[in-house]
Design a protein around this motif. Sequence first.
Motif, PDB file in Angstrom:
ATOM      1  N   VAL A 203      16.193  18.208  38.193  1.00 31.96           N
ATOM      2  CA  VAL A 203      15.924  19.178  37.131  1.00 31.96           C
ATOM      3  C   VAL A 203      15.906  18.462  35.784  1.00 31.96           C
ATOM      4  CG1 VAL A 203      16.873  21.139  38.384  1.00 31.96           C
ATOM      5  CG2 VAL A 203      18.384  19.744  36.995  1.00 31.96           C
ATOM      6  N   PRO A 204      15.080  18.928  34.856  1.00 28.69           N
ATOM      7  CA  PRO A 204      14.990  18.263  33.540  1.00 28.69           C
ATOM      8  C   PRO A 204      16.305  18.358  32.773  1.00 28.69           C
ATOM      9  CG  PRO A 204      13.131  19.753  33.907  1.00 28.69           C
ATOM     10  CD  PRO A 204      14.121  20.039  34.985  1.00 28.69           C
ATOM     11  N   GLY A 205      16.592  17.306  32.006  1.00 24.07           N
ATOM     12  CA  GLY A 205      17.771  17.295  31.149  1.00 24.07           C
ATOM     13  C   GLY A 205      19.010  16.772  31.849  1.00 24.07           C
ATOM     14  N   ARG A 206      20.023  16.466  31.059  1.00 27.55           N
ATOM     15  CA  ARG A 206      21.326  16.045  31.599  1.00 27.55           C
ATOM     16  C   ARG A 206      22.400  16.785  30.817  1.00 27.55           C
ATOM     17  NH1 ARG A 206      23.091  10.271  28.974  1.00 27.55           N
ATOM     18  NH2 ARG A 206      22.159  10.570  26.924  1.00 27.55           N
ATOM     19  N   SER A 207      22.678  17.978  31.193  1.00 26.53           N
ATOM     20  CA  SER A 207      23.623  18.809  30.463  1.00 26.53           C
ATOM     21  C   SER A 207      24.340  19.735  31.429  1.00 26.53           C
ATOM     22  CB  SER A 207      22.891  19.643  29.403  1.00 26.53           C
ATOM     23  OG  SER A 207      21.977  20.541  30.027  1.00 26.53           O
ATOM     24  N   LYS A 208      25.378  20.349  30.912  1.00 26.63           N
ATOM     25  CA  LYS A 208      26.080  21.361  31.713  1.00 26.63           C
ATOM     26  C   LYS A 208      25.132  22.473  32.110  1.00 26.63           C
ATOM     27  CE  LYS A 208      29.085  25.314  31.093  1.00 26.63           C
ATOM     28  NZ  LYS A 208      29.919  26.092  30.140  1.00 26.63           N
ATOM     29  N   GLN A 209      24.296  22.912  31.162  1.00 25.28           N
ATOM     30  CA  GLN A 209      23.420  24.039  31.418  1.00 25.28           C
ATOM     31  C   GLN A 209      22.386  23.721  32.491  1.00 25.28           C
ATOM     32  OE1 GLN A 209      24.119  26.993  30.054  1.00 25.28           O
ATOM     33  NE2 GLN A 209      22.562  27.818  31.453  1.00 25.28           N
ATOM     34  N   PRO A 219      21.484  30.717  46.559  1.00 19.59           N
ATOM     35  CA  PRO A 219      22.043  31.936  47.150  1.00 19.59           C
ATOM     36  C   PRO A 219      23.571  31.857  47.243  1.00 19.59           C
ATOM     37  CG  PRO A 219      20.206  31.080  48.462  1.00 19.59           C
ATOM     38  CD  PRO A 219      20.539  30.024  47.458  1.00 19.59           C
ATOM     39  N   ASP A 220      24.215  33.007  47.160  1.00 18.48           N
ATOM     40  CA  ASP A 220      25.676  33.034  47.234  1.00 18.48           C
ATOM     41  C   ASP A 220      26.181  32.464  48.554  1.00 18.48           C
ATOM     42  OD1 ASP A 220      25.830  34.151  44.728  1.00 18.48           O
ATOM     43  OD2 ASP A 220      25.914  36.221  45.462  1.00 18.48           O
ATOM     44  N   GLY A 221      25.468  32.755  49.629  1.00 21.31           N
ATOM     45  CA  GLY A 221      25.888  32.231  50.936  1.00 21.31           C
ATOM     46  C   GLY A 221      25.877  30.717  50.980  1.00 21.31           C
ATOM     47  N   TRP A 222      24.893  30.128  50.328  1.00 17.39           N
ATOM     48  CA  TRP A 222      24.814  28.663  50.296  1.00 17.39           C
ATOM     49  C   TRP A 222      25.967  28.092  49.468  1.00 17.39           C
ATOM     50  CZ3 TRP A 222      24.266  24.910  46.512  1.00 17.39           C
ATOM     51  CH2 TRP A 222      23.905  23.634  46.950  1.00 17.39           C
ATOM     52  N   LYS A 223      26.245  28.702  48.317  1.00  8.72           N
ATOM     53  CA  LYS A 223      27.297  28.190  47.444  1.00  8.72           C
ATOM     54  C   LYS A 223      28.675  28.293  48.095  1.00  8.72           C
ATOM     55  CE  LYS A 223      26.047  30.630  43.778  1.00  8.72           C
ATOM     56  NZ  LYS A 223      26.021  31.118  42.364  1.00  8.72           N
ATOM     57  N   GLN A 224      28.856  29.294  48.926  1.00 10.01           N
ATOM     58  CA  GLN A 224      30.156  29.453  49.581  1.00 10.01           C
ATOM     59  C   GLN A 224      30.446  28.348  50.587  1.00 10.01           C
ATOM     60  OE1 GLN A 224      30.033  33.393  51.251  1.00 10.01           O
ATOM     61  NE2 GLN A 224      30.141  34.420  49.244  1.00 10.01           N
ATOM     62  N   HIS A 225      29.398  27.696  51.081  1.00  6.81           N
ATOM     63  CA  HIS A 225      29.591  26.632  52.068  1.00  6.81           C
ATOM     64  C   HIS A 225      29.811  25.263  51.419  1.00  6.81           C
ATOM     65  CE1 HIS A 225      27.846  29.665  54.808  1.00  6.81           C
ATOM     66  NE2 HIS A 225      28.522  29.020  55.743  1.00  6.81           N
ATOM     67  N   VAL A 226      29.597  25.152  50.115  1.00  5.58           N
ATOM     68  CA  VAL A 226      29.796  23.867  49.440  1.00  5.58           C
ATOM     69  C   VAL A 226      31.288  23.633  49.251  1.00  5.58           C
ATOM     70  CG1 VAL A 226      29.340  22.511  47.374  1.00  5.58           C
ATOM     71  CG2 VAL A 226      27.560  24.008  48.290  1.00  5.58           C
ATOM     72  N   GLU A 227      31.791  22.545  49.823  1.00  2.69           N
ATOM     73  CA  GLU A 227      33.218  22.260  49.791  1.00  2.69           C
ATOM     74  C   GLU A 227      33.592  21.249  48.705  1.00  2.69           C
ATOM     75  OE1 GLU A 227      34.106  20.791  53.626  1.00  2.69           O
ATOM     76  OE2 GLU A 227      33.472  22.613  54.700  1.00  2.69           O
ATOM     77  N   VAL A 228      32.704  20.287  48.444  1.00  3.21           N
ATOM     78  CA  VAL A 228      33.026  19.189  47.538  1.00  3.21           C
ATOM     79  C   VAL A 228      31.838  18.907  46.626  1.00  3.21           C
ATOM     80  CG1 VAL A 228      33.734  16.767  47.353  1.00  3.21           C
ATOM     81  CG2 VAL A 228      34.529  18.146  49.280  1.00  3.21           C
ATOM     82  N   VAL A 229      32.122  18.617  45.361  1.00  4.48           N
ATOM     83  CA  VAL A 229      31.113  18.173  44.404  1.00  4.48           C
ATOM     84  C   VAL A 229      31.579  16.840  43.834  1.00  4.48           C
ATOM     85  CG1 VAL A 229      29.783  18.712  42.343  1.00  4.48           C
ATOM     86  CG2 VAL A 229      30.565  20.566  43.823  1.00  4.48           C
ATOM     87  N   ALA A 230      30.829  15.771  44.132  1.00  4.45           N
ATOM     88  CA  ALA A 230      31.154  14.441  43.612  1.00  4.45           C
ATOM     89  C   ALA A 230      30.343  14.191  42.346  1.00  4.45           C
ATOM     90  CB  ALA A 230      30.847  13.377  44.660  1.00  4.45           C
ATOM     91  N   MET A 231      30.953  13.545  41.373  1.00 11.89           N
ATOM     92  CA  MET A 231      30.294  13.374  40.081  1.00 11.89           C
ATOM     93  C   MET A 231      30.863  12.177  39.344  1.00 11.89           C
ATOM     94  SD  MET A 231      32.123  16.568  38.113  1.00 11.89           S
ATOM     95  CE  MET A 231      31.702  17.648  39.487  1.00 11.89           C
ATOM     96  N   ASP A 232      30.243  11.879  38.196  1.00  6.77           N
ATOM     97  CA  ASP A 232      30.775  10.830  37.329  1.00  6.77           C
ATOM     98  C   ASP A 232      31.723  11.461  36.318  1.00  6.77           C
ATOM     99  OD1 ASP A 232      29.128  12.127  35.546  1.00  6.77           O
ATOM    100  OD2 ASP A 232      27.613  10.551  35.477  1.00  6.77           O
ATOM    101  N   GLY A 233      31.961  10.784  35.203  1.00  8.41           N
ATOM    102  CA  GLY A 233      32.937  11.273  34.237  1.00  8.41           C
ATOM    103  C   GLY A 233      32.414  12.295  33.256  1.00  8.41           C
ATOM    104  N   PHE A 234      31.158  12.707  33.344  1.00 11.76           N
ATOM    105  CA  PHE A 234      30.592  13.665  32.400  1.00 11.76           C
ATOM    106  C   PHE A 234      31.237  15.032  32.597  1.00 11.76           C
ATOM    107  CE2 PHE A 234      26.820  16.537  31.419  1.00 11.76           C
ATOM    108  CZ  PHE A 234      27.101  16.581  30.067  1.00 11.76           C
ATOM    109  N   THR A 235      31.883  15.549  31.572  1.00 12.51           N
ATOM    110  CA  THR A 235      32.613  16.807  31.699  1.00 12.51           C
ATOM    111  C   THR A 235      31.689  18.005  31.865  1.00 12.51           C
ATOM    112  OG1 THR A 235      32.698  16.977  29.276  1.00 12.51           O
ATOM    113  CG2 THR A 235      34.583  15.960  30.390  1.00 12.51           C
ATOM    114  N   GLY A 236      30.417  17.882  31.439  1.00 15.32           N
ATOM    115  CA  GLY A 236      29.477  18.988  31.608  1.00 15.32           C
ATOM    116  C   GLY A 236      29.254  19.327  33.063  1.00 15.32           C
ATOM    117  N   PHE A 237      29.119  18.309  33.921  1.00 11.50           N
ATOM    118  CA  PHE A 237      28.962  18.547  35.357  1.00 11.50           C
ATOM    119  C   PHE A 237      30.217  19.194  35.930  1.00 11.50           C
ATOM    120  CE2 PHE A 237      25.919  14.676  35.551  1.00 11.50           C
ATOM    121  CZ  PHE A 237      24.872  15.474  35.111  1.00 11.50           C
TER     122      PHE A 237
END
Length: 433
Positions: A203-209, A219-237
Amino acid sequence: MHHAIFDVPDLNTFARLDELGLEAVGQRVDSSRAVIACRVVDADDWCHACGGRGVARDTVARRLAHVPFGRRPTTLQLRIRRYRCAECGKLWRQDTGKAAEPKARLSRAGAVWALEAIVCEYLSVAAVAANLGVSWHTANRAITGEGRRVLIDDPHRFDGVTVIGVDEHVWRHTRAGDKYVTVIIDLTPVRNRTGPSRLLDMVPGRSKQAFKTWLAERPDGWKQHVEVVAMDGFTGFKTAATEELPDATTVMDPFHVVHLAADALDRCRQRVQQTTTGHRGRAGDPLYTARRTLHTGASLLTDRQRERLMILFTSSEHVEVEATWGIYQRMLCAYRAPDRTAGRTAMETLIESVSNAVPAALTELRTLGRTLKHRAADILAYFDRPHTSNGPAEAINGRLEHLRGIALGFRNLTNYTTRALLETGGFKPQLHR
């Protein structure tokens, strides 16, 4: 070979025309091109409106670029019958849907070959177009269309995702427009050890939004199955993941955590260099000479490197560098600990030690301590989630850099996103299945 059994040469099988509902009736081959004259096998002479028998009226020709054979472009010249219904007078022509999409310039086999040449053989669109004997735009449309059909528009492409990674990526190195995009990676196969990571979206941009909007569209059903989000040090993510995936665990990638300590070590070395010598590092300066050695893990140091560091740290002027280097080495040891529980304990102790009672002179360590304390939960979560890191996202970034080099740069983000998904989105070859 005397036991081998050979069949009579069959051009239909060799050129895979039987899979397209075609039959070869002639050929013309020269040094620059091969043309195979074909007819449609299915007569298709029944009226689709009233069911009456059609009467052959005439024939029309259709040319399709096909899989190149013998290092020369190959064209299928289809002879298509047109019928008139004896009952209702309706006109129609034989269906060539098995051979190609409506109005397509490439056969279905040719489109699959072009897609695999781009993704698996790393050819450029220009090279594929030259092999097919078509224009660049014709080849690009066919590749994009086939890619969307087999991968990008697949409604099940997001199924089974439980671990995702998010990172930023520079998609172009020009001053015009935003050069950053946010890439979302499926890390589930890496965590489960069933395969490599794959690109989910860009997606365009690198921001929280930018990340938050993408998550909100799932979809809500998809989001409920996500257990872990790996990221760097950017607080927006981090904030976006917390708001849209409140039940998921956020994990700060070890590479980026170590990078924070490495940056602190570099800044401390540079500051001490300026203070003690009055200039930036030069060849022959002890601190400058040891800059790479300082980043090497203690267990990997050679005898010569250990001696170099011992001499460096004997000077009282370098005591601040030695203290920062010690914290950096403790962090490496925590991540390299064979027992994850012991590694977690070591990291907790490290965060506590750099968050409290650090001498004011060690400005870099004080800044590092504040950052580690703020993201302590995300840092320590790595030790509770084996094989979960954002390292594969960095690997995909490297493949995208290679893609941009093959294409000599992209100017259109839509085209870049499409090609990136085909390159790293989990495409599997189909022609030779």
